[in-house]
Design an enzyme around this catalytic site. Structure first.
Site: not given
Length: 248
Positions: A73, A222, A225
Site C-alpha cells: 500500500s 492511521d 501511510h
C-alpha cells in the site's frame, strides 16, 4: 448483276440499350488504358514528414526503459486521492524534469504480503524492466509472520527477477516495525533486509520511511501511510539510491 445480301440482326435492340452499351464500351476502354499505363503516386513533403514522425515515435518508445515498483500500500499510494501523488509518481516527475528516458510502472497492491508478491511476480516481471524496486514485508511484520518465511519469500522474488531478467538492477527497500512487536522480532525483521541486500549484492535502502515513521504531520490518520508531503520525502530518500543507477 451482282446481288447484295442484306444482313440484319435477328432482333432489334431498343435505342436506350444501344446507348448503354456504348457508354460501357468507353468505360471498359478507359480501364484498359489505365491498367496498361504506369500509374505513379506523387510523394509529398507531408507524406515524408508523417513517415519520419512515425519512425521517431517508434524509436522513442524503443529507447524508453521501465522502472517497476513492486510493493504494497505504500507503493500503491493508499489513502491518496490521486495515485500519481504516491512516491513512484513523484519519481516519474523527477525523471521527466531531467528528460531521462524512463517510464515508471506502479505495481503496488494494498495489503500485499511477501507471499502475495511471490505468487504474482512471474507475470508482473514478464516485460522488459531496467530497474526493479522491491518494497514488501511491512504487512508480514504487522501480522507477525515468521521471519524465515518473509525472508524466503523475498529471496524467491529476487530469484525470479534475476532468472527472467538478468540485466535488471534491483533496489531493495527495507522496512522497520513499531516497538510493540517485541524487540527480538523487530530487530530480526530489520536485519533480514540487510542480509538479503548483502547476499544478493543489491542496492539497498535500510528504511523506506526514513524521516517519516512516527511523524504525525507526515502520516495519515492511521499513523502508517504517508500523506502527499510524506510521499515526497519517500521519493527523495529513494532518489538518492535510484539516481546513480539511471543510464548506467
Amino acid at each position: 448483276m451482282l446481288k447484295t445480301h442484306n444482313t440484319q440482326f435477328p432482333f432489334k435492340l431498343p435505342m436506350s440499350w444501344v446507348l448503354k452499351l456504348l457508354k460501357f464500351s468507353y468505360f471498359f476502354m478507359a480501364i484498359v488504358l489505365l491498367s496498361c499505363g504506369d500509374v505513379k503516386k506523387e510523394v509529398t513533403n507531408e507524406d515524408l514528414n508523417t513517415t519520419e514522425q512515425s519512425e521517431e515515435t517508434s524509436a522513442t518508445i524503443a529507447a524508453t526503459k521501465n522502472i517497476l515498483f513492486f510493493g504494497d500500500s505504500i507503493t500503491a499510494g493508499y489513502g491518496l486521492d490521486d495515485s500519481d501523488d504516491a512516491f513512484p509518481g513523484v519519481i516519474q516527475q523527477k525523471i521527466d524534469s531531467l528528460d531521462l528516458k524512463y517510464t515508471v510502472i506502479n505495481s503496488g497492491v494494498s495489503g500485499e504480503t511477501t507471499a502475495g508478491g511471490r505468487s504474482r511476480i512471474d507475470w508482473v516481471i514478464n516485460q522488459e524492466v531496467a530497474i526493479f524496486v522491491l518494497e514488501l514485508g511491512a504487512n508480514d511484520g504487522l501480522r507477525g509472520v515468521p521471519l524465515s518465511e518473509t525472508k524466503s519469500n523475498l529471496q524467491a522474488i529476487i530469484d525470479v527477477v534475476r532468472a527472467q531478467s538478468p540485466d535488471t538492477q534491483i533496489i531493495l527497500a527495507g522496512m522497520e516495525l513499531p516497538p510493540n512487536m517485541g524487540q527480538e522480532y523487530t530487530s530480526g525483521f530489520r536485519q533480514l533486509y540487510a542480509d538479503l541486500a548483502e547476499k544478493n549484492n543489491l542496492a539497498f535502502i535500510p528504511f523506506i520511511l526514513k524521516d517519516i515513521g512516527g511523524v504525525a504531520a507526515l502520516n495519515q490518520a492511521d499513523g502508517i501511510h504517508p500523506t502527499i508531503e510524506g510521499h515526497k520525502i519517500v521519493a527523495n530518500t529513494l532518489w538518492e539510491t535510484l539516481r546513480p543507477l539511471l543510464n548506467r
